[in-house]
Design an enzyme around this catalytic site. Structure first.
Site, short mmCIF file in Angstrom:
data_model
loop_
_atom_site.label_atom_id
_atom_site.label_comp_id
_atom_site.label_asym_id
_atom_site.label_seq_id
_atom_site.Cartn_x
_atom_site.Cartn_y
_atom_site.Cartn_z
N ASP A 1 0.84 -1.20 0.00
CA ASP A 1 0.00 0.00 0.00
C ASP A 1 0.87 1.25 0.00
O ASP A 1 1.99 1.24 0.53
CB ASP A 1 -0.90 0.02 1.24
CG ASP A 1 -1.92 -1.10 1.22
OD1 ASP A 1 -2.45 -1.40 0.14
OD2 ASP A 1 -2.19 -1.68 2.30
N TYR B 1 6.00 -8.66 8.70
CA TYR B 1 5.67 -7.24 8.81
C TYR B 1 5.93 -6.72 10.22
O TYR B 1 5.78 -7.46 11.20
CB TYR B 1 4.19 -6.99 8.50
CG TYR B 1 3.77 -7.27 7.08
CD1 TYR B 1 3.82 -6.28 6.10
CD2 TYR B 1 3.30 -8.54 6.71
CE1 TYR B 1 3.42 -6.53 4.80
CE2 TYR B 1 2.90 -8.80 5.40
CZ TYR B 1 2.97 -7.79 4.46
OH TYR B 1 2.56 -8.05 3.17
N ASP C 1 -7.08 1.84 7.29
CA ASP C 1 -5.78 2.40 7.66
C ASP C 1 -5.94 3.90 7.91
O ASP C 1 -7.03 4.46 7.77
CB ASP C 1 -4.72 2.11 6.59
CG ASP C 1 -5.04 2.74 5.24
OD1 ASP C 1 -5.37 3.94 5.20
OD2 ASP C 1 -4.96 2.04 4.21
N ARG D 1 -4.10 -4.86 7.06
CA ARG D 1 -5.22 -3.94 7.34
C ARG D 1 -6.47 -4.71 7.76
O ARG D 1 -7.20 -4.31 8.67
CB ARG D 1 -5.53 -3.08 6.12
CG ARG D 1 -4.50 -2.02 5.85
CD ARG D 1 -4.86 -1.19 4.63
NE ARG D 1 -4.78 -1.95 3.40
CZ ARG D 1 -5.71 -1.96 2.45
NH1 ARG D 1 -6.81 -1.26 2.59
NH2 ARG D 1 -5.53 -2.65 1.35
#
Length: 305
Positions: free
Chosen positions: A37, A65, A79, A170
């Protein structure tokens, strides 16, 4: 300039922006494996030239992550860049928060975010969302291999996670927020690893005017992490470059593998093809012993670099 580069994408640019930048400074055909993203940073695997032909094999790798979730808020994108839809007080204490995060370890069915690059009928979901067409996708089974809560400073929670390919962080934060009863969004997101590949040796193409050869991982170097190896002789190389299947007399050495497996085929330490095993390696031994001439390897992708 055929191979893979590891890009440390900064916050802001899209994955497509990265591809366009690398294409401009390399002058080569370029693609990427696995969208990040715009608000996220971190590892983006980028293929250059013939490297674009192996990108599909990165998609199923586990991804690692580092993230920050913000509790008590819901946005349309899940987000911090989205429109705020709800605000709620989070009454959970630190231990409850930690327990809920850890409860997501394992398999679960996750609904992809509406604002994502996932496609339906050839169109990306975020394109439909921007047109006001809200489509709820069916849930997909994902695997959360690991979650480690690093710090709880409500409403913020710092955590690290290792997830299967196709998992949206997300959406994970959204689902954690639902379980806590207060909602949650992803405030920060950084990808640090894709399978065995990490950020070491990565580049930021927006800080460069050209890409140096030493920054490119060769096809031979990359594919050793992806496939079992078969080494062939000169006659086998000639056949394979012409798209012909190979027989036992064309092979010099091979690792253990199963029928139907994709294998990397080398000649003089150069990648010649990715091929499909028509038999298991155990059967290869039988063919060799009985001097048979079965077709054993069928080329799938031939590399002419």
């Amino acid at each position: 300039m055929n191979g893979i580069i590891k890009v440390d994408k900064p916050q802001g640019p899209t994955s497509h922006d990265v591809v366009e930048r690398v294409r401009k400074i390399s002058g080569m055909r370029v693609g990427h494996a696995g969208t990040l993203d715009p608000f996220a940073s971190g590892l983006l695997i980028v293929g250059i030239g013939e490297g674009t032909r192996i990108l599909e094999y990165f998609l199923d790798f586990p991804k690692t992550y580092e993230a920050v979730a913000r509790l008590g808020i819901v946005t349309d994108t899940y987000d911090r860049t989205g429109k705020i839809m709800e605000r709620s007080e989070c009454v959970a204490d630190e231990q409850m928060v930690r327990d809920v995060f850890l409860s997501f370890i394992g398999e679960y069915y996750q609904v992809p975010p509406m604002y994502s690059a996932k496609k339906i009928s050839g169109r990306k979901l975020y394109e439909l969302a921007r047109e006001g067409k809200i489509i709820t996708m069916p849930p997909s089974k994902v695997m959360i291999y690991e979650i480690k809560v690093e710090k709880v400073d409500l409403p913020y929670v710092e955590f690290k996670t290792v997830v299967s390919g196709g998992t949206y962080i997300r959406a994970l934060c959204r689902d954690i927020g639902i379980k806590l009863g207060c909602g949650a969004i992803t405030e920060e997101l950084r990808r640090t690893k894709v399978g065995p590949f990490d950020l070491e040796g990565s580049i930021n193409p927006f800080d460069k005017d050209l890409i140096n050869c030493e920054e490119i991982m060769s096809l031979e170097e990359v594919t050793k992490y992806l496939f079992k190896t078969v080494v062939i002789n000169e006659s086998g190389e000639k056949k394979m470059r012409n798209g012909m299947p190979l027989k036992i007399e064309d092979l010099i050495a091979y690792e253990d593998f199963k029928k139907g497996e994709v294998l990397r085929v080398l000649s003089k330490e150069k990648l010649i093809s990715l091929s499909i095993a028509q038999r298991s390696s155990n059967f290869f031994d039988t063919v060799k012993k009985h001097e048979r001439h079965d077709l054993l390897l069928k080329p799938k992708k031939v590399f002419l670099h």
